[in-house]
Design an enzyme around this catalytic site. Structure first.
Site, PDB file in Angstrom:
ATOM      1  CD  GLU A  22      -3.121  -0.061   2.235  1.00 34.50           C
ATOM      2  OE1 GLU A  22      -3.169   0.973   2.907  1.00 34.50           O
ATOM      3  OE2 GLU A  22      -3.649  -1.148   2.551  1.00 34.50           O
ATOM      4  CB  VAL A  23       3.816   2.288   2.022  1.00 34.40           C
ATOM      5  CG1 VAL A  23       4.638   3.543   2.134  1.00 34.40           C
ATOM      6  CG2 VAL A  23       3.132   1.981   3.345  1.00 34.40           C
ATOM      7  N   PRO A 224       6.805  44.152  19.828  1.00 36.31           N
ATOM      8  CG  PRO A 224       6.068  43.265  21.842  1.00 36.31           C
ATOM      9  CD  PRO A 224       5.581  43.682  20.494  1.00 36.31           C
ATOM     10  CG  ASP A 247      13.793  51.952  14.032  1.00 39.63           C
ATOM     11  OD1 ASP A 247      14.500  52.551  13.218  1.00 39.63           O
ATOM     12  OD2 ASP A 247      12.829  52.463  14.627  1.00 39.63           O
ATOM     13  CE  LYS A 269      16.251  56.974  15.423  1.00 38.87           C
ATOM     14  NZ  LYS A 269      15.226  57.519  14.705  1.00 38.87           N
ATOM     15  CG  ASP A 302       1.907  52.292  18.414  1.00 37.70           C
ATOM     16  OD1 ASP A 302       0.853  51.733  18.092  1.00 37.70           O
ATOM     17  OD2 ASP A 302       2.132  53.504  18.191  1.00 37.70           O
ATOM     18  CG  MET A 382      14.161  54.244  25.467  1.00 35.65           C
ATOM     19  SD  MET A 382      13.761  55.736  24.548  1.00 35.65           S
ATOM     20  CE  MET A 382      12.193  56.213  25.229  1.00 35.65           C
ATOM     21  N   GLY A 411      11.538  41.505  26.114  1.00 39.22           N
ATOM     22  CA  GLY A 411      10.222  40.924  26.371  1.00 39.22           C
ATOM     23  C   GLY A 411       9.591  40.337  25.118  1.00 39.22           C
TER      24      GLY A 411
HETATM   25  C1  LIG Z   1      12.788  54.102  21.245  1.00 37.24           C
HETATM   26  S1  LIG Z   1      11.772  53.145  22.266  1.00 37.24           S
HETATM   27  C2  LIG Z   1      10.638  52.542  21.117  1.00 37.24           C
HETATM   28  C3  LIG Z   1       9.380  52.044  21.734  1.00 37.24           C
HETATM   29  C4  LIG Z   1       8.462  51.415  20.738  1.00 37.24           C
HETATM   30  N1  LIG Z   1       7.995  52.368  19.786  1.00 37.24           N
HETATM   31  C5  LIG Z   1       7.277  50.732  21.416  1.00 37.24           C
HETATM   32  O1  LIG Z   1       6.131  51.152  21.220  1.00 37.24           O
HETATM   33  O2  LIG Z   1       7.483  49.759  22.118  1.00 37.24           O
HETATM   34  C6  LIG Z   1      12.776  51.786  22.619  1.00 37.24           C
HETATM   35  C7  LIG Z   1      12.547  51.241  24.007  1.00 37.24           C
HETATM   36  O3  LIG Z   1      11.405  50.405  24.027  1.00 37.24           O
HETATM   37  C8  LIG Z   1      11.591  49.379  24.995  1.00 37.24           C
HETATM   38  N2  LIG Z   1      11.475  48.085  24.319  1.00 37.24           N
HETATM   39  C9  LIG Z   1      11.146  47.864  23.046  1.00 37.24           C
HETATM   40  N3  LIG Z   1      11.056  46.548  22.792  1.00 37.24           N
HETATM   41  C10 LIG Z   1      11.331  45.923  23.933  1.00 37.24           C
HETATM   42  C11 LIG Z   1      11.398  44.564  24.337  1.00 37.24           C
HETATM   43  N4  LIG Z   1      11.127  43.568  23.467  1.00 37.24           N
HETATM   44  N5  LIG Z   1      11.704  44.268  25.617  1.00 37.24           N
HETATM   45  C12 LIG Z   1      11.957  45.258  26.501  1.00 37.24           C
HETATM   46  N6  LIG Z   1      11.906  46.547  26.183  1.00 37.24           N
HETATM   47  C13 LIG Z   1      11.597  46.886  24.928  1.00 37.24           C
HETATM   48  C14 LIG Z   1      12.969  49.575  25.597  1.00 37.24           C
HETATM   49  O4  LIG Z   1      12.802  50.367  26.741  1.00 37.24           O
HETATM   50  C15 LIG Z   1      13.662  50.347  24.492  1.00 37.24           C
HETATM   51  O5  LIG Z   1      14.747  51.088  25.003  1.00 37.24           O
END
Ligand SMILES: C[S@@+](CC[C@H](N)C(=O)[O-])C[C@H]1O[C@@H](n2cnc3c(N)ncnc32)[C@H](O)[C@@H]1O
Length: 458
Positions: A22-23, A224, A247, A269, A302, A382, A411
């Site tokens: 069969e196979v 994230p 980024d 950056k 975001d 940050m 995270g």
């Molecule tokens: C320039 S801000 C941008 C934030 C981004 N626009 C947001 O809405 O999450 C970058 C900071 O977001 C935080 N961040 C972004 N992703 C992260 C993650 N996966 N775990 C921990 N902190 C995070 C840290 O504090 C990092 O320095």
């Protein structure tokens, strides 16, 4: 990648199947569907295999396997229940450099037969690399349900019109955009509804008057880190973009979901190392869109939360460039969720504040007295290098030294590392836990819920 996926043309080529049960029948049927010239080697054939061999005018050797059976073979599949025969087939084939598959014995194979979704000319092959054929089959079912039923008709129509459209639209880039527009519009729906003649007429008419390319920018939040947190809209636009400016915090796993032929430009950056100044990014977005490109500006989290997304689209608006903005899951939301910390809770916190922990000269310009109050959650972006000041200011303004604090590194990803302590002890704890940026800091009674609610095994 453990193996190289290929689609092999076996039309009219001699393909050997060793086994008559069969196979073996399933494999022989597949080869026959692909137009192979079948050669079956087995002392006995089951009824259905015998019928298939008759239908396909297969060459049948009613003998035990011998290596001479492989003469001039394009490939061989062994599907007997004898380990000795299967091994002999594998050894003989490899000695002759003939690709060999032994059913259910990946160690004896030089190729594997994938699970397939066949909507020819669309053919999707799925392999688990021998890890779990059942998983491959369940992925196959998932894809089957996602694909429109008549996608084969759509593919056949596009194939039919490919050459004629090539003569009408000579530039490769323009043609690519033309076909993208066809697929994004209502033509596929016409085909799925059985109106192929109408779809064909529309494509030909549109190819005679292709509209000039109009550039556009998509400002998209990538979330994230976990690629499954991308929105459907983000994914759709990621597949459309010609060029991507991304980024530092956009993860590798997310970049893998971009259109493979898109130009990818890193404009990340870092605090001490401004790779590309913001003004230059703004200018690049305008210039690329003016060249008629679909430009994806992909940002972590975001774009409108500590992302300078507002500044970028202000420039686009001033230059009259079309744009769309797609929100993403911000770090505070993603990190808190994956650390088992609800940002608000009826008993502990009635509000949540998203704050920058970025230290400016002269100190962080925040209203510490207000932030030190109870029944709220503070989420610092940050903030790792400013953690000393954050803790000192909150303590100095009366916050309870036992207030729970979490510092969440990377995270939502498999590298997530969470450090939890009190306002008085968190600075020592992050050293013990070897916490590094990027981090999200959460201050508030809700952090204590992590003990019960931690669900994500990173
Ligand atoms: C320039 S801000 C941008 C934030 C981004 N626009 C947001 O809405 O999450 C970058 C900071 O977001 C935080 N961040 C972004 N992703 C992260 C993650 N996966 N775990 C921990 N902190 C995070 C840290 O504090 C990092 O320095």
């Amino acid at each position: 990648m453990e193996r190289l996926p290929l689609f092999l043309d076996v039309k009219g080529k001699r393909c050997v199947v060793v086994g008559g049960g069969e196979v073996a029948l399933r494999k022989a049927t597949l080869l026959a569907r692909a137009g192979a010239k079948l050669h079956v080697v087995a002392p006995e054939l089951g009824d259905e295999m015998a019928a298939l061999c008759a239908r396909e005018s297969a060459l049948v050797c009613p003998t035990e396997f011998q290596s001479c059976c492989l003469a001039a073979a394009t490939l061989v599949i062994a599907a007997t229940d004898s380990l000795a025969v299967n091994s002999a087939v594998s050894v003989a084939a490899q000695a002759l450099s003939i690709p060999v598959n032994v059913v259910d014995q990946p160690e004896l194979c030089t190729f594997i037969v994938p699970a397939i979704v066949d909507r020819s000319p669309i053919l999707i092959a799925i392999s688990s690399g021998g890890a779990s054929p059942i998983l491959a089959r369940s992925i196959k079912r998932l894809i089957e349900t996602l694909l429109p039923a008549r996608i084969d008709r759509l593919a056949a129509l596009l194939r039919e019109l490919r050459e004629v459209v090539k003569t009408k639209i000579r530039s490769f880039d323009e043609r690519t955009r033309f076909w993208e527009k066809v697929l994004e519009g209502d033509i596929p729906e016409l085909v799925y509804a059985g109106k192929e003649a109408e779809a064909k007429a529309r494509i030909l008419a549109d190819a005679d008057k292709p509209s000039s390319a109009r550039g556009e920018v998509y400002l998209v939040g990538a979330g994230p880190g976990d690629p499954e947190l991308l929105t459907l809209k983000a994914l759709r636009l990621m597949h459309k973009a010609d060029v991507v400016l991304y980024d530092r915090l956009v993860s590798e796993a997310i970049l893998l979901k971009l259109r493979p032929d898109a130009d990818k430009i890193f404009v990340g950056k870092q605090k001490s190392d401004h790779a590309v100044p913001q003004e230059t990014i703004n200018e690049m977005l305008v210039r690329l869109a003016q060249e008629g490109k679909k430009v994806l500006r992909l940002k972590g989290g975001d774009p409108f939360i500590f992302g300078r997304g507002g500044e970028e689209i202000e420039t686009l608006a001033s230059a009259g460039i079309a744009f769309q903005v797609v929100p993403g899951i911000t770090a505070a939301s993603g990190c808190a969720t994956y650390a088992g910390i609800p940002l608000t809770h009826r008993d502990y916190s009635q509000s949540v504040r998203f704050l920058t922990g970025h230290i400016r000269e002269g100190g962080v310009p925040l209203d510490w007295a207000m932030l030190a109050g109870e029944q709220q959650t503070l989420a610092f972006y940050m903030g790792l290098s400013g953690l000393d000041i954050i803790c000192e200011e909150l303590l100095a303004h009366g916050m309870d030294p036992s207030m729970p604090v979490a510092v969440i590194e990377q995270g939502t990803t498999r590298a997530q590392n969470v450090s939890v302590a009190s306002l008085a002890t968190i600075r020592d704890q992050i050293i013990i836990d070897e916490i590094k940026p990027p981090t999200l800091i959460i201050v508030g009674r809700v952090v204590s819920l992590r003990e019960k609610l931690d669900w994500f095994g990173s």
